[in-house]
Write a protein that holds these residues in place. Structure first.
Motif, PDB file in Angstrom:
ATOM      1  N   CYS A  54     -13.535  65.332   4.396  1.00  0.00           N
ATOM      2  CA  CYS A  54     -14.232  64.399   3.529  1.00  0.00           C
ATOM      3  C   CYS A  54     -14.653  65.138   2.262  1.00  0.00           C
ATOM      4  CB  CYS A  54     -15.449  63.799   4.232  1.00  0.00           C
ATOM      5  SG  CYS A  54     -16.661  65.018   4.794  1.00  0.00           S
ATOM      6  N   GLY A  55     -14.982  64.369   1.259  1.00  0.00           N
ATOM      7  CA  GLY A  55     -15.397  64.975   0.010  1.00  0.00           C
ATOM      8  C   GLY A  55     -15.421  63.958  -1.103  1.00  0.00           C
ATOM      9  N   VAL A  56     -15.239  64.461  -2.338  1.00  0.00           N
ATOM     10  CA  VAL A  56     -15.307  63.629  -3.536  1.00  0.00           C
ATOM     11  C   VAL A  56     -14.102  63.930  -4.419  1.00  0.00           C
ATOM     12  CG1 VAL A  56     -16.602  63.149  -5.646  1.00  0.00           C
ATOM     13  CG2 VAL A  56     -17.822  63.474  -3.485  1.00  0.00           C
ATOM     14  N   ASP A  57     -13.452  62.892  -4.902  1.00  0.00           N
ATOM     15  CA  ASP A  57     -12.371  63.018  -5.873  1.00  0.00           C
ATOM     16  C   ASP A  57     -12.897  62.699  -7.265  1.00  0.00           C
ATOM     17  OD1 ASP A  57     -10.266  63.701  -4.143  1.00  0.00           O
ATOM     18  OD2 ASP A  57      -9.860  61.601  -3.661  1.00  0.00           O
TER      19      ASP A  57
ATOM     20  N   ILE B 148      -5.915  61.958  -9.749  1.00  0.00           N
ATOM     21  CA  ILE B 148      -7.013  62.765  -9.228  1.00  0.00           C
ATOM     22  C   ILE B 148      -6.929  64.136  -9.893  1.00  0.00           C
ATOM     23  CG2 ILE B 148      -8.007  63.854  -7.188  1.00  0.00           C
ATOM     24  CD1 ILE B 148      -6.879  61.558  -5.525  1.00  0.00           C
ATOM     25  N   VAL B 149      -7.946  64.500 -10.667  1.00  0.00           N
ATOM     26  CA  VAL B 149      -7.903  65.761 -11.390  1.00  0.00           C
ATOM     27  C   VAL B 149      -8.582  66.883 -10.611  1.00  0.00           C
ATOM     28  CG1 VAL B 149      -7.727  64.671 -13.643  1.00  0.00           C
ATOM     29  CG2 VAL B 149      -9.979  65.160 -12.694  1.00  0.00           C
ATOM     30  N   LYS B 150      -9.454  66.544  -9.680  1.00  0.00           N
ATOM     31  CA  LYS B 150     -10.025  67.558  -8.819  1.00  0.00           C
ATOM     32  C   LYS B 150     -10.525  66.924  -7.532  1.00  0.00           C
ATOM     33  CE  LYS B 150     -13.081  71.538  -8.508  1.00  0.00           C
ATOM     34  NZ  LYS B 150     -13.970  72.496  -9.203  1.00  0.00           N
ATOM     35  N   THR B 151     -10.344  67.632  -6.433  1.00  0.00           N
ATOM     36  CA  THR B 151     -10.854  67.228  -5.132  1.00  0.00           C
ATOM     37  C   THR B 151     -11.843  68.278  -4.652  1.00  0.00           C
ATOM     38  OG1 THR B 151      -8.851  66.006  -4.520  1.00  0.00           O
ATOM     39  CG2 THR B 151     -10.267  66.759  -2.729  1.00  0.00           C
ATOM     40  N   ILE B 152     -13.041  67.842  -4.309  1.00  0.00           N
ATOM     41  CA  ILE B 152     -14.076  68.745  -3.800  1.00  0.00           C
ATOM     42  C   ILE B 152     -14.353  68.364  -2.355  1.00  0.00           C
ATOM     43  CG2 ILE B 152     -16.382  69.678  -4.129  1.00  0.00           C
ATOM     44  CD1 ILE B 152     -15.102  67.575  -6.912  1.00  0.00           C
ATOM     45  N   TYR B 153     -14.069  69.275  -1.443  1.00  0.00           N
ATOM     46  CA  TYR B 153     -14.322  69.022  -0.028  1.00  0.00           C
ATOM     47  C   TYR B 153     -15.766  69.383   0.312  1.00  0.00           C
ATOM     48  CZ  TYR B 153      -9.292  68.472   0.541  1.00  0.00           C
ATOM     49  OH  TYR B 153      -8.007  68.038   0.429  1.00  0.00           O
TER      50      TYR B 153
ATOM     51  N   THR C 151     -18.642  73.825  -9.480  1.00  0.00           N
ATOM     52  CA  THR C 151     -18.658  74.936  -8.520  1.00  0.00           C
ATOM     53  C   THR C 151     -18.356  74.501  -7.097  1.00  0.00           C
ATOM     54  OG1 THR C 151     -21.031  74.668  -8.101  1.00  0.00           O
ATOM     55  CG2 THR C 151     -20.375  76.086  -9.930  1.00  0.00           C
ATOM     56  N   GLY C 152     -18.487  73.203  -6.824  1.00  0.00           N
ATOM     57  CA  GLY C 152     -18.330  72.712  -5.467  1.00  0.00           C
ATOM     58  C   GLY C 152     -19.565  72.913  -4.610  1.00  0.00           C
TER      59      GLY C 152
END
Length: 400
Positions: A87-90, A99-104, A138-139
């Motif tokens: 899970c995370g945020v796109d 989608i330019v970045k995926t943060i888990y 930074t995540g």
């Protein structure tokens, strides 16, 4: 002349390195990269050290963000791949749908709070009281040490406790991020407990109990709270108030603002008069039918009340004077999908409005000039979408 923020010493080193790398002076490289989209600039960072130094320089990042104000949304996701759930945020580019970045993250079951910031606020999750801040650059995630303030700990043992509403915003004068939330038991006859949390570099995050509003507000799940310029606006729950004496004084569309800087509740803000007249219909209509069409939105920094009655055009009322409580109806849209409960998410410079269709989870662009609709993308959950205002170049090495 070197670009702002770049020292002469660094400029000379950069020019020598640039000459070895591609024969380009630093100033020329700066101007060329400034014209390129963020994705291309990030690729050029890998060419050589000098190019990376230019593309990573704070002055360049700020200048690029000013010239390329992107439109990005943050949306939560949850994937179950062979029993391993992630899970995370796109972060999604609205202009392309990519989608330019995926943060888990490890905050399962959470949803993105509807904000317009360079940070993302995640609410609910494993616990209905959970609130987590996410830095897409930074995540890193930031979670309070305790799920509730010390003054309200006794509420946990009292039975059912839910987060009725939550708002996340930034104080313009200090740059501090704050979260204010209202806790309740679900009993319409009880007032809410109010807590606030400040996010800064001073230490661990913790909730503080403060004075709550004297009237019940609507649940934030229904898009009835918004933060603009350091003020959180909560739509009052007229369906609860009508059954009490307070209902004689409060009309549909009334709002209670909260100042994030002073941490004080402000006086009641009256909604547009045509919306308030809905109270007179109550003798022949239920309170829920009056409340359901109302929501609050932030369109280009303006507080907007959305009045969307089934079978009628959607009216967008812009607050023009906070002190006088003056509203102006700027748009009346004969929306084509009545049953989808459209919510305005963005007002673009080219006379287009980006709507979130709650019935289909679609982000759709509506052209006010041509009266045409264009689907942009499908999101996993219409309740879990926010606007990301950070610059993509700050997402160091994170572009997919």
């Amino acid at each position: 002349m070197a670009p702002p923020g770049t020292s002469r010493r660094r400029g000379r080193r950069g020019r020598r390195a640039a000459g070895r790398c591609a024969g380009l002076p630093l100033d020329a490289l700066f101007e060329i990269m400034l014209r390129l989209p963020a994705r291309d600039v990030c690729r050029l960072r890998a060419v050589c050290r000098s190019w990376r130094a230019v593309a990573s320089d704070r002055a360049f990042v700020d200048a690029h963000a000013s010239r390329h104000p992107g439109l990005y949304v943050a949306a939560s996701f949850s994937d179950d791949d062979g029993g391993d759930e992630s899970c995370g945020v796109d972060i999604v580019d609205l202009s392309s749908g990519d989608i330019v970045k995926t943060i888990y993250t490890d905050v399962s079951g959470s949803r993105v709070q509807r904000t317009r910031l360079d940070l993302v606020c995640l609410v609910e999750g494993p616990s209905p009281l959970d609130v987590t801040m996410l830095d897409p650059v930074t995540g890193a995630t930031y979670i309070p040490a305790k799920s509730i303030s010390a003054d309200d700990e006794d509420l946990l043992s009292s039975g059912r406790l839910i987060m009725e509403s939550c708002a996340f915003g930034k104080v313009p004068s200090t740059g501090e991020y704050k979260v204010v939330r209202l806790l309740g038991s679900g009993n319409p006859c009880e007032l809410y407990e109010c807590e606030i949390m400040t996010m800064n570099s001073a230490g661990a995050l913790q909730w503080r109990a403060i004075q709550g509003p004297q009237l019940p507000v609507c649940s934030s799940n229904n898009m009835r709270s918004v933060v603009i310029n350091g003020v959180a606006y909560f739509l009052l729950d007229y369906s609860r108030l009508y059954c009490s004496n307070d209902g004689l004084l409060i009309r549909p569309g009334n709002i209670v603002p909260f100042d994030l800087e002073t941490e004080e509740w402000m006086g009641i803000l009256n909604g547009p008069k045509p919306v308030a007249r809905g109270r007179d219909m109550i003798v022949v209509s239920s309170t829920l039918e009056i409340m359901e069409p109302l929501s609050l939105a932030d369109l280009n920094g303006s507080l907007v009340m959305v009045h969307d009655v089934y079978g009628s055009p959607m009216d967008l009322w812009f607050l023009s004077d906070l002190e006088q409580g003056l509203w102006v109806k700027k748009y009346s849209i004969d929306f084509e999908y009545y049953n989808n409960n459209a919510y305005p998410l963005l007002l673009l410079d080219d006379e287009k409005i980006v709507f979130l269709l709650r019935g289909t989870n679609i982000l759709q662009s509506y052209d006010l000039k041509d009266d045409t609709y264009t689907d942009i993308l499908v999101v996993p959950d219409f309740r879990s979408v926010g606007i990301y205002t950070g610059d993509l170049l700050s997402l160091e090495g994170g572009l997919n």
